[in-house]
Write a protein that holds these residues in place. Structure first.
Motif, PDB file in Angstrom:
ATOM      1  N   GLY A 149       0.820  -1.208   0.000  1.00 29.78           N
ATOM      2  CA  GLY A 149       0.000   0.000   0.000  1.00 29.78           C
ATOM      3  C   GLY A 149       0.852   1.256   0.000  1.00 29.78           C
ATOM      4  O   GLY A 149       0.544   2.239  -0.685  1.00 29.78           O
ATOM      5  N   MET A 150       1.935   1.227   0.762  1.00 29.25           N
ATOM      6  CA  MET A 150       2.834   2.383   0.844  1.00 29.25           C
ATOM      7  C   MET A 150       3.419   2.718  -0.523  1.00 29.25           C
ATOM      8  O   MET A 150       3.372   3.872  -0.969  1.00 29.25           O
ATOM      9  CB  MET A 150       3.961   2.101   1.835  1.00 29.25           C
ATOM     10  CG  MET A 150       5.033   3.177   1.881  1.00 29.25           C
ATOM     11  SD  MET A 150       6.414   2.777   2.994  1.00 29.25           S
ATOM     12  CE  MET A 150       7.248   1.469   2.067  1.00 29.25           C
ATOM     13  N   ILE A 151       3.975   1.702  -1.204  1.00 30.13           N
ATOM     14  CA  ILE A 151       4.635   2.015  -2.478  1.00 30.13           C
ATOM     15  C   ILE A 151       3.616   2.338  -3.571  1.00 30.13           C
ATOM     16  O   ILE A 151       3.925   3.107  -4.486  1.00 30.13           O
ATOM     17  CB  ILE A 151       5.596   0.893  -2.924  1.00 30.13           C
ATOM     18  CG1 ILE A 151       4.859  -0.410  -3.219  1.00 30.13           C
ATOM     19  CG2 ILE A 151       6.687   0.687  -1.877  1.00 30.13           C
ATOM     20  CD1 ILE A 151       5.741  -1.475  -3.890  1.00 30.13           C
ATOM     21  N   ALA A 152       2.390   1.794  -3.459  1.00 29.95           N
ATOM     22  CA  ALA A 152       1.357   2.151  -4.435  1.00 29.95           C
ATOM     23  C   ALA A 152       1.019   3.627  -4.335  1.00 29.95           C
ATOM     24  O   ALA A 152       0.823   4.311  -5.357  1.00 29.95           O
ATOM     25  CB  ALA A 152       0.115   1.295  -4.226  1.00 29.95           C
ATOM     26  N   LEU A 158       0.616  -1.960  -8.999  1.00 33.49           N
ATOM     27  CA  LEU A 158       0.516  -3.363  -8.619  1.00 33.49           C
ATOM     28  C   LEU A 158      -0.755  -3.898  -9.260  1.00 33.49           C
ATOM     29  O   LEU A 158      -1.860  -3.568  -8.820  1.00 33.49           O
ATOM     30  CB  LEU A 158       0.469  -3.497  -7.091  1.00 33.49           C
ATOM     31  CG  LEU A 158       1.580  -2.766  -6.317  1.00 33.49           C
ATOM     32  CD1 LEU A 158       1.376  -2.918  -4.814  1.00 33.49           C
ATOM     33  CD2 LEU A 158       2.950  -3.280  -6.725  1.00 33.49           C
ATOM     34  N   LEU A 159      -0.602  -4.720 -10.309  1.00 30.60           N
ATOM     35  CA  LEU A 159      -1.719  -5.061 -11.183  1.00 30.60           C
ATOM     36  C   LEU A 159      -2.017  -6.554 -11.194  1.00 30.60           C
ATOM     37  O   LEU A 159      -1.116  -7.389 -11.044  1.00 30.60           O
ATOM     38  CB  LEU A 159      -1.420  -4.603 -12.610  1.00 30.60           C
ATOM     39  CG  LEU A 159      -1.029  -3.124 -12.784  1.00 30.60           C
ATOM     40  CD1 LEU A 159      -0.637  -2.855 -14.229  1.00 30.60           C
ATOM     41  CD2 LEU A 159      -2.145  -2.209 -12.330  1.00 30.60           C
ATOM     42  N   GLU A 165      -5.893  -2.681 -10.517  1.00 29.51           N
ATOM     43  CA  GLU A 165      -5.131  -2.561  -9.283  1.00 29.51           C
ATOM     44  C   GLU A 165      -5.535  -3.687  -8.331  1.00 29.51           C
ATOM     45  O   GLU A 165      -6.718  -4.031  -8.230  1.00 29.51           O
ATOM     46  CB  GLU A 165      -5.415  -1.202  -8.617  1.00 29.51           C
ATOM     47  CG  GLU A 165      -5.018   0.010  -9.447  1.00 29.51           C
ATOM     48  CD  GLU A 165      -3.515   0.238  -9.484  1.00 29.51           C
ATOM     49  OE1 GLU A 165      -2.797  -0.313  -8.623  1.00 29.51           O
ATOM     50  OE2 GLU A 165      -3.053   0.960 -10.397  1.00 29.51           O
ATOM     51  N   VAL A 166      -4.562  -4.260  -7.644  1.00 29.39           N
ATOM     52  CA  VAL A 166      -4.893  -5.323  -6.693  1.00 29.39           C
ATOM     53  C   VAL A 166      -5.680  -4.734  -5.522  1.00 29.39           C
ATOM     54  O   VAL A 166      -5.590  -3.538  -5.226  1.00 29.39           O
ATOM     55  CB  VAL A 166      -3.635  -6.033  -6.155  1.00 29.39           C
ATOM     56  CG1 VAL A 166      -2.893  -6.742  -7.272  1.00 29.39           C
ATOM     57  CG2 VAL A 166      -2.714  -5.054  -5.430  1.00 29.39           C
ATOM     58  N   ALA A 167      -6.446  -5.577  -4.858  1.00 29.17           N
ATOM     59  CA  ALA A 167      -7.211  -5.139  -3.688  1.00 29.17           C
ATOM     60  C   ALA A 167      -6.249  -4.772  -2.556  1.00 29.17           C
ATOM     61  O   ALA A 167      -5.132  -5.289  -2.478  1.00 29.17           O
ATOM     62  CB  ALA A 167      -8.153  -6.253  -3.237  1.00 29.17           C
ATOM     63  N   LEU A 176      -1.746 -10.673  -7.503  1.00 23.20           N
ATOM     64  CA  LEU A 176      -0.740  -9.810  -8.125  1.00 23.20           C
ATOM     65  C   LEU A 176      -0.057 -10.538  -9.290  1.00 23.20           C
ATOM     66  O   LEU A 176       0.400 -11.671  -9.148  1.00 23.20           O
ATOM     67  CB  LEU A 176       0.307  -9.410  -7.080  1.00 23.20           C
ATOM     68  CG  LEU A 176       1.421  -8.463  -7.535  1.00 23.20           C
ATOM     69  CD1 LEU A 176       0.845  -7.100  -7.923  1.00 23.20           C
ATOM     70  CD2 LEU A 176       2.452  -8.286  -6.420  1.00 23.20           C
ATOM     71  N   ALA A 177       0.009  -9.859 -10.431  1.00 22.87           N
ATOM     72  CA  ALA A 177       0.664 -10.433 -11.610  1.00 22.87           C
ATOM     73  C   ALA A 177       1.808  -9.560 -12.120  1.00 22.87           C
ATOM     74  O   ALA A 177       2.776 -10.066 -12.684  1.00 22.87           O
ATOM     75  CB  ALA A 177      -0.359 -10.629 -12.736  1.00 22.87           C
TER      76      ALA A 177
END
Length: 382
Positions: A149-152, A158-159, A165-167, A176-177
Motif C-alpha cells: 500500500g505504501m509504495i502504491a 501493482l496489477l 489494481e490489486v485489492a 498480483l501479476a
C-alpha cells in the motif's frame, strides 16, 4: 550540585516519555532542590519516536491520511527545516492503535486486508515540506501487506492479470501479476531513507511477518499460510522488477518488520536499517547530555527479556556506562533478576509495584507513583 539525566521511554498505554520524565524530575527535585536535571525522552524506533524528536528542535506537523481500513485519520510527524529531516512513525498512519480493540479480527478489521497506503501519503507529505532525510519508525502497524500500500501511494503500479489494481492489504497480493516501479516518486531516490527498527524477522516463512505477527493483528491462523504465500509472490515480483536475486531483500533481517514495511522500505525506497534505540539516542543528543553527569535514570513500562535485547533502556545504560556514568532504572513491573539488570549496566531498578501493589492503579495513575520513585532515587544519592 548533582547532575542527573532522565532518559526514559514511554510507559505504554499509561504515560508518554515526556510525562514520565517530568514526574521523575519533580520527585528528584522534592529531595534535591539544587540538582541539575536534564530530560531526554527516548524511544526504540516505534511509538514515541516522533515525541522524542519533538522534544528537541523539530516542528510538529499534522496531515490527513488513509487509515489501515480506508477510514481517514490525522497523522502527526516531526520535521526540522534546518536539517531537512522528518521523523515519521508508521503507527500514525496504519497502527493497531487506530482500530477499536473490539473490531480487531472482525470482518471490518481483518488484518489480512489492512493497507499501509497511509504511510505512503505520510512520506509524500514530508517530501512536500522539503524533507531530504526521512527517519521511518517501524512498529505497531496493523498491516501485513509487505508495504504494498505504501509504495502504491508513492507511484508503484501493482496489477492483476486483467490489468486492474490489486485489492488493498496482504490478501490482495495473491492476485498480483505485475509490479511496475517506473512511476515511483523521483524524490524518493534523492532522499535518504533511514529505517528505525530492532526487529530481525525476514519477510516470509516460519519467522516471517505473517506467521509471527499476523495473529496479533487479527489474521486468523487458517489464513496465515495463504497470506505468507501472497507476501512471497509480492516480494518475488518486486525483486524481479529490480533485477536482483530472489530473496535479496525479502530474506534480509528486518524485512518482516511492521508487517513487511521493512521489505518495501529496503527494496523500493532504498532505505538503510538502523537500530531504533541508537538512532533516537543520536537524534536527541544523548551522549552530549550525559557528558559530566553523575547519574542517568532510564526506564519503560515493563522490564523483561526483550528490554535486554537492545531496547531503549538497555542502550541508554550501555552508552552511559561507556561514558563512565552509572544508571538506575524505573518500570511499571519486572520479572528480571538483579543480575540480569546489572548485566546491561543498570545498578538498580525501581518498580511502581514496589510502592503500589495494586497493578490497576499503577496502570491508571502512574505519574504520582513515578514521582515517589524519583524521591526514592534522590534519597539514595544524599
Amino acid at each position: 550540585m548533582a547532575h542527573i539525566v532522565i532518559a526514559c521511554d514511554k510507559f505504554k498505554g499509561s504515560a508518554t516519555a515526556s510525562e514520565v520524565a517530568e514526574a521523575l524530575r519533580l520527585g528528584i527535585s522534592d529531595v534535591l532542590d539544587d540538582a541539575e536535571i536534564t530530560c531526554v525522552p527516548v524511544a526504540d524506533g516505534g511509538d514515541g519516536t516522533t515525541d522524542a524528536a519533538l522534544s528537541i528542535s523539530f516542528e510538529r506537523h499534522t496531515c490527513r491520511v488513509t487509515g489501515p481500513f480506508g477510514r481517514p485519520t490525522e497523522a502527526v510527524y516531526a520535521y526540522d527545516p534546518g536539517s531537512g529531516t522528518a521523523v515519521l512513525e508508521v503507527a500514525e498512519a496504519c497502527g493497531l492503535g487506530l482500530i477499536p480493540a473490539s473490531e480487531v479480527g472482525t470482518e471490518t478489521a481483518d488484518g489480512k486486508d489492512a493497507s499501509s497506503s497511509g504511510v505512503g501519503e505520510l512520506i509524500a507529505h514530508a517530501l512536500d515540506k522539503g524533507a531530504r532525510r526521512i527517519i521511518l519508525g517501524l512498529g505497531g502497524s496493523a498491516t501485513t501487506d509487505g508495504g504494498a500500500g505504501m509504495i502504491a501511494r508513492l507511484g508503484a503500479r501493482l496489477l492483476t492479470d486483467s490489468g486492474d489494481e490489486v485489492a488493498p492489504g496482504g490478501a490482495g497480493l495473491k492476485e498480483l501479476a505485475t509490479v511496475d516501479l517506473s512511476g515511483i516518486d523521483p524524490r524518493i531516490a534523492e532522499a535518504e531513507i533511514v529505517i528505525a527498527s530492532d526487529v530481525t524477522n525476514p519477510l516470509c516463512g516460519d519467522e516471517g511477518a505473517a506467521a509471527v505477527y499476523g495473529p496479533q493483528k487479527g489474521v486468523a491462523a487458517t489464513d496465515v499460510p495463504d497470506l505468507d504465500d501472497a507476501l512471497s509472490r509480492f516480494a518475488g515480483l518486486v525483486e524481479e522488477e529490480l533485477g536482483v536475486r530472489a530473496g535479496s531483500f525479502a530474506e534480509t533481517p528486518g524485512a518482516g518488520a511492521a508487517g513487511g514495511l521493512g521489505f518495501a522500505s529496503l527494496a523500493v525506497l532504498g532505505g538503510t536499517m538502523e537500530s531504533g534505540a541508537d538512532l533516537v539516542l543520536d537524534l536527541v543528543g544523548f551522549d552530549r547530555s550525559v557528558d559530566g553527569a553523575d547519574l542517568v535514570v532510564t526506564g519503560e513500562g515493563r522490564f523483561d527479556t526483550q528490554t535486554l535485547q537492545g531496547k531503549a533502556p538497555a542502550r541508554v545504560a550501555q552508552r552511559a556506562r561507556e561514558a563512565g556514568v552509572r544508571t538506575v532504572a524505573i518500570c511499571g513491573a519486572t520479572d528480571l533478576s538483579a543480575a540480569q539488570v546489572r548485566g546491561v549496566g543498570i545498578e538498580e531498578i525501581h518498580a511502581l509495584t514496589d510502592v503500589e501493589p495494586d497493578v490497576a492503579r499503577c496502570l491508571s495513575e502512574p505519574l504520582p507513583l513515578i514521582r515517589r520513585l524519583g524521591r526514592r532515587i534522590a534519597s539514595n544519592m544524599e
